[in-house]
Write a protein that holds these residues in place. Sequence first.
Motif, mmCIF file in Angstrom:
data_model
loop_
_atom_site.group_PDB
_atom_site.id
_atom_site.type_symbol
_atom_site.label_atom_id
_atom_site.label_comp_id
_atom_site.label_asym_id
_atom_site.label_seq_id
_atom_site.Cartn_x
_atom_site.Cartn_y
_atom_site.Cartn_z
ATOM 1 N N PRO A 240 5.704 67.364 35.001
ATOM 2 C CA PRO A 240 6.260 66.439 33.985
ATOM 3 C C PRO A 240 5.383 66.403 32.710
ATOM 4 O O PRO A 240 5.765 65.732 31.516
ATOM 5 N N THR A 241 4.411 67.428 32.615
ATOM 6 C CA THR A 241 3.736 67.397 31.345
ATOM 7 C C THR A 241 4.308 68.503 30.418
ATOM 8 O O THR A 241 4.025 68.653 29.149
ATOM 9 N N ASP A 242 5.523 69.126 30.998
ATOM 10 C CA ASP A 242 6.258 70.164 30.183
ATOM 11 C C ASP A 242 7.014 69.393 29.308
ATOM 12 O O ASP A 242 7.587 68.258 29.668
ATOM 13 N N GLU A 243 7.617 69.999 28.133
ATOM 14 C CA GLU A 243 8.561 69.725 27.348
ATOM 15 C C GLU A 243 9.984 69.455 28.222
ATOM 16 O O GLU A 243 10.211 70.208 28.989
ATOM 17 N N GLN A 244 10.559 68.167 27.941
ATOM 18 C CA GLN A 244 11.788 67.916 28.849
ATOM 19 C C GLN A 244 13.041 68.469 28.092
ATOM 20 O O GLN A 244 13.365 68.502 26.838
ATOM 21 N N ASN A 245 14.161 68.843 28.980
ATOM 22 C CA ASN A 245 15.223 68.757 28.332
ATOM 23 C C ASN A 245 16.225 67.988 29.297
ATOM 24 O O ASN A 245 15.899 67.381 30.260
ATOM 25 N N ALA B 73 -2.684 65.346 32.520
ATOM 26 C CA ALA B 73 -1.507 65.617 31.605
ATOM 27 C C ALA B 73 -2.309 66.048 30.164
ATOM 28 O O ALA B 73 -1.640 66.803 29.367
ATOM 29 N N ALA B 74 -3.378 65.044 29.631
ATOM 30 C CA ALA B 74 -4.004 65.674 28.568
ATOM 31 C C ALA B 74 -4.782 66.858 28.482
ATOM 32 O O ALA B 74 -5.042 67.369 27.304
ATOM 33 N N ARG B 75 -5.219 67.334 29.563
ATOM 34 C CA ARG B 75 -6.063 68.590 29.723
ATOM 35 C C ARG B 75 -5.589 69.817 28.824
ATOM 36 O O ARG B 75 -4.273 70.098 28.898
ATOM 37 N N PRO B 76 -6.219 70.591 27.957
ATOM 38 C CA PRO B 76 -5.785 71.799 27.440
ATOM 39 C C PRO B 76 -5.105 72.680 28.228
ATOM 40 O O PRO B 76 -4.102 73.485 27.498
ATOM 41 N N ASN C 176 -2.944 72.249 30.226
ATOM 42 C CA ASN C 176 -1.689 72.285 30.681
ATOM 43 C C ASN C 176 -0.436 72.531 29.347
ATOM 44 O O ASN C 176 0.361 73.064 29.604
ATOM 45 N N GLN C 177 -1.465 72.738 28.267
ATOM 46 C CA GLN C 177 -0.637 73.288 27.051
ATOM 47 C C GLN C 177 0.695 72.428 27.013
ATOM 48 O O GLN C 177 1.549 73.023 26.259
ATOM 49 N N SER C 178 0.465 71.108 27.007
ATOM 50 C CA SER C 178 1.675 70.433 26.732
ATOM 51 C C SER C 178 2.056 70.209 25.327
ATOM 52 O O SER C 178 1.366 69.400 24.673
ATOM 53 N N PRO C 179 3.317 70.208 24.997
ATOM 54 C CA PRO C 179 3.652 70.059 23.603
ATOM 55 C C PRO C 179 3.707 68.643 23.231
ATOM 56 O O PRO C 179 4.192 68.015 22.077
ATOM 57 N N PRO D 53 8.040 61.323 30.982
ATOM 58 C CA PRO D 53 7.613 61.702 32.303
ATOM 59 C C PRO D 53 6.053 62.204 32.162
ATOM 60 O O PRO D 53 5.241 62.156 33.037
ATOM 61 N N LEU D 54 5.573 62.419 30.848
ATOM 62 C CA LEU D 54 4.186 62.788 30.759
ATOM 63 C C LEU D 54 3.171 61.718 31.401
ATOM 64 O O LEU D 54 2.252 61.929 31.816
ATOM 65 N N PHE D 55 3.652 60.467 31.219
ATOM 66 C CA PHE D 55 2.865 59.211 31.883
ATOM 67 C C PHE D 55 2.916 58.800 33.290
ATOM 68 O O PHE D 55 2.475 57.579 33.633
#
Length: 548
Positions: free
Chosen positions: A67-72, A139-142, A144-147, A199-201
């Motif tokens: 859920p930390t990835d960019e969503q489509n 989710a916030a940790r680096p 994960n490299q979440s955009p 979903p990030l949250f």
Amino acid sequence: MYNPFPYRHARRLSATLVFICAAVLLLAACGGGSGTMLLTNGKPTLAPGQNLTIPLVGITDVPSLNPTDEQNANTKILMNMLYSGLVRTDKNLQVVPDQATWTISADQKQYTFHLNQPIMFGDGTPVTAQTYVDSWTYAARPSNQSPLVASLMYAIVGARDVHEGHTKTLAGIKAIDDQTIEVTLTKPAPYFLAALTNPLFVPINQKVVHSYSRNAWSIPATEQGIGTGPFIVKDITHDVDMTLVPNPHYYGKGLIIKQVTVYFENDPRVAYTANRAGHYDLVWDLAQQDQLPAVKLAGFERPELLQTDALFFDTTSAPFDSVAVRQAFARSLDKQSFAQVAMQNSVAPANTLLPPAMPGYQAQASSFSPAKAQEQWKTAAKDGSLPSTVTFTYPYSQVSPTMAQSLQSMWQKALGIQVNLRPLEDMAYQQALASHSIQFGFISWTAEVADPYFFMKKFLSDSQQNVSQWHNPAYDQLIARADSSSTDQRLALYHEAEQQILSDAVIIPLDHQRLAGLIPDWLQGVSLNAEGLYFGDWSNIAILNHKQ
């Protein structure tokens, strides 16, 4: 690097799909279709089995379940099944409670959430306030490299520090007790509740994550209940399908649906044909060619998405540093004709930056006026700003030759100017955007969540997405005032800011993308909305008796 079209995907028809398509076409010739609902004593009744089959259009295998990835559009469907969170949106994109209710402090910087009881993951592990602290920190940790973190989480105190690796503690979220979460923001962020629908949250089962530390998003992890959503994964046949069954510990009302099978259907035309043959209970994301016959069928829906396609100018360089030149180009476009002829009504003409489904949207009359365009052109000539030729650069995966030539013809007819067409492949186009080497280009914007801030922030002077390089202190001040205002005042200020963009012709809103699909009346609780295929409360979804 900034991606100008993050929610779109290239589609290719493989040899396997060609074979499937041929087979399905044969079936379609023999019958099938969307079916007709059957009534008992004048009322609909439940169909036996309750096994729902749907296509995931435009993919060939399981997408990311992180859920930390960019969503489509496809991952959002799966996230809706596997995960849930504090809040969700209803069909009209309004934020409603899910796992919690909330209060907001007078200064709009502190949110207190009260969890409903009981909430558990798919393996029976309870969800507490500390679960949310751990999940948001994760989710916030680096690593994960979440955009998504920068745009959605930075309003939380300490989120930037976690994301940049300066600390492992997310200071802005605290577990007051097992059922109470306190979130502190750096400044008022009226979009925060809407952001929480992403979903990030969602809460993540940390026990399952740690068990699969090398591959936290493996299929066994989802089978064991990494989320609190209505379903867990039963099995997957790679490159073919994925089966989900009800989460035995789901906190919502009991599900009527007993199984969901999602098929990986790379080509939208194959998906449409398969639906007409009765292979799927619904179909969505119809190709432009299939919308023409589908519009006459029962269950056809085609809402406008939270997406705006626009043309932009480099406002720092001649000739587009001239407002008169920009306005002449804007008023030369017959967007209604473009949508109907070039795009065959698969898009809606756009006269605004904000899409119609976005809170704060206010309709605006078309700016198309060849006479006024010519007046502006003459004004530019007097100022010495009249160009002899310009270059329109665009990604050829998003702008077809038909589209580009249609626009070129309108400018030629209204202004008598030669517009050179320069199509680029996606990576080259992104590099050109990043280097600000595009004189006149195409951009597609989709909001991360249903709040106007995510469109308006793109034009702030310090925004990395300010592709026009337009800097207006008055605009920046309007957005700052909006962020600390009440709902009605905020939307009014956003509208005022939008008018500055449009009157200055910083961009030319071209169209709002539409999402077309066939949702039969015997499929209860499912629809299309501005964010895609909408299921809402899975407890209300059911298959009613029908015949093919």
